[in-house]
Motif scaffolding. Structure first.
Motif, mmCIF file in Angstrom:
data_model
loop_
_atom_site.group_PDB
_atom_site.id
_atom_site.type_symbol
_atom_site.label_atom_id
_atom_site.label_comp_id
_atom_site.label_asym_id
_atom_site.label_seq_id
_atom_site.Cartn_x
_atom_site.Cartn_y
_atom_site.Cartn_z
ATOM 1 N N CYS A 107 0.840 -1.212 0.000
ATOM 2 C CA CYS A 107 0.000 0.000 0.000
ATOM 3 C C CYS A 107 0.870 1.256 0.000
ATOM 4 O O CYS A 107 0.555 2.242 -0.682
ATOM 5 C CB CYS A 107 -0.923 0.004 1.208
ATOM 6 S SG CYS A 107 -2.224 -1.261 1.162
ATOM 7 N N ALA A 108 1.970 1.236 0.755
ATOM 8 C CA ALA A 108 2.847 2.405 0.821
ATOM 9 C C ALA A 108 3.429 2.737 -0.546
ATOM 10 O O ALA A 108 3.578 3.913 -0.899
ATOM 11 C CB ALA A 108 3.969 2.173 1.835
ATOM 12 N N TYR A 109 3.763 1.709 -1.319
ATOM 13 C CA TYR A 109 4.280 1.941 -2.665
ATOM 14 C C TYR A 109 3.276 2.747 -3.493
ATOM 15 O O TYR A 109 3.630 3.734 -4.151
ATOM 16 C CB TYR A 109 4.584 0.614 -3.357
ATOM 17 C CG TYR A 109 4.855 0.752 -4.833
ATOM 18 C CD1 TYR A 109 6.101 1.173 -5.303
ATOM 19 C CD2 TYR A 109 3.852 0.501 -5.774
ATOM 20 C CE1 TYR A 109 6.340 1.335 -6.667
ATOM 21 C CE2 TYR A 109 4.084 0.655 -7.127
ATOM 22 C CZ TYR A 109 5.327 1.068 -7.569
ATOM 23 O OH TYR A 109 5.554 1.235 -8.920
ATOM 24 N N TYR A 110 2.009 2.331 -3.457
ATOM 25 C CA TYR A 110 0.993 3.023 -4.251
ATOM 26 C C TYR A 110 0.639 4.383 -3.650
ATOM 27 O O TYR A 110 0.339 5.336 -4.384
ATOM 28 C CB TYR A 110 -0.237 2.140 -4.411
ATOM 29 C CG TYR A 110 0.005 1.006 -5.377
ATOM 30 C CD1 TYR A 110 0.088 1.251 -6.743
ATOM 31 C CD2 TYR A 110 0.181 -0.296 -4.924
ATOM 32 C CE1 TYR A 110 0.330 0.222 -7.642
ATOM 33 C CE2 TYR A 110 0.429 -1.336 -5.811
ATOM 34 C CZ TYR A 110 0.502 -1.075 -7.176
ATOM 35 O OH TYR A 110 0.763 -2.096 -8.057
ATOM 36 N N GLN A 111 0.693 4.499 -2.337
ATOM 37 C CA GLN A 111 0.473 5.812 -1.712
ATOM 38 C C GLN A 111 1.547 6.800 -2.144
ATOM 39 O O GLN A 111 1.255 7.978 -2.402
ATOM 40 C CB GLN A 111 0.451 5.663 -0.183
ATOM 41 C CG GLN A 111 -0.782 4.937 0.339
ATOM 42 C CD GLN A 111 -0.571 4.339 1.719
ATOM 43 O OE1 GLN A 111 0.451 4.587 2.369
ATOM 44 N NE2 GLN A 111 -1.540 3.565 2.192
#
Length: 227
Positions: A107-111
């Motif tokens: 999720c952090a990658y896409y955030q």
């Protein structure tokens, strides 16, 4: 956690999975044995190897949607559960649908990709064990601070991302997920060792049913053991 789950007003039953079987956990569950918490059911994992399947084998009702949330999830958005369930109901093809989790490698990658997180600590990779998102404590503190600030300013939606189909079947941390009970009928006994790899990667890949991140369902996960 029970506060957040009660607030959602969508659950017929809440099961608290007792994983580590600590005395303090048992004492806590004893305190819940009141009429107020009659809908809360403790489920104790047997003290033997490869027993994650014990939890999931009880999640196979044909007409039920199950939501699994880690015990160290510390924030659940006001409409996060309903949003996750509505998306789950409308999208039956993915095996799992995950919330958009604060402090979760994928999720952090896409955030970061969509601008919710900056690049002060470097470029994140689309992996659950990214060297920054998973292991850099300074980054994690920074991320939590950013998110708390968004809560205080009532702009949590700045962490929303588009719904993401994980078409490459990556291993990802299942901090807050939903699935249909019918999809685990006759399958849970195949689960070896931990649950995460099997339920997030192995089985979805076998069935060609990639998992999806529901981008506007926000929860925050406190920490991994590496943090």
């Amino acid at each position: 956690m029970l506060y957040y789950l009660n607030r959602a007003e969508v659950f017929d039953e809440i099961r608290l999975w007792i994983n580590e079987n600590k005395i303090v956990d048992r004492e806590y569950f004893e305190l819940l044995k009141t009429p107020k918490y009659a809908f809360v059911i403790p489920v104790i994992r047997p003290a033997e190897p490869n027993t994650w399947r014990h939890f999931y084998s009880g999640c196979t009702d044909q007409n039920t949607i199950y939501v699994k949330i880690d015990g160290d999830v510390v924030y659940v958005g006001t409409n996060a559960i309903k949003t996750l369930l509505d998306y789950r109901i409308d999208h039956t093809e993915p095996f799992l649908i995950s919330a958009n989790v604060i402090n979760n490698g994928i999720c952090a990658y896409y955030q970061q990709y969509y601008g919710s997180i900056g690049k002060e600590f470097g470029q994140l990779t689309c992996t659950s064990n990214d060297q920054i998102a998973y292991k850099n404590n300074d980054f994690v503190k920074h991320l939590h601070t950013l998110f708390v600030d968004a809560i205080e300013r009532d702009v949590v939606e700045t962490f929303f991302i588009p719904h993401i189909t994980l078409s490459q079947y990556p291993y990802f941390s299942i901090n807050a997920i939903s699935f249909f009970g019918r999809d685990l009928i006759g399958k849970a006994d195949r689960m070896e060792g931990g649950d995460e790899g099997w339920i997030s990667q192995i089985y979805p890949r076998e069935e060609r049913r990639p998992c999806v991140i529901c981008g506007n369902s926000i929860v925050s996960h406190y920490s991994f053991f590496t943090q």
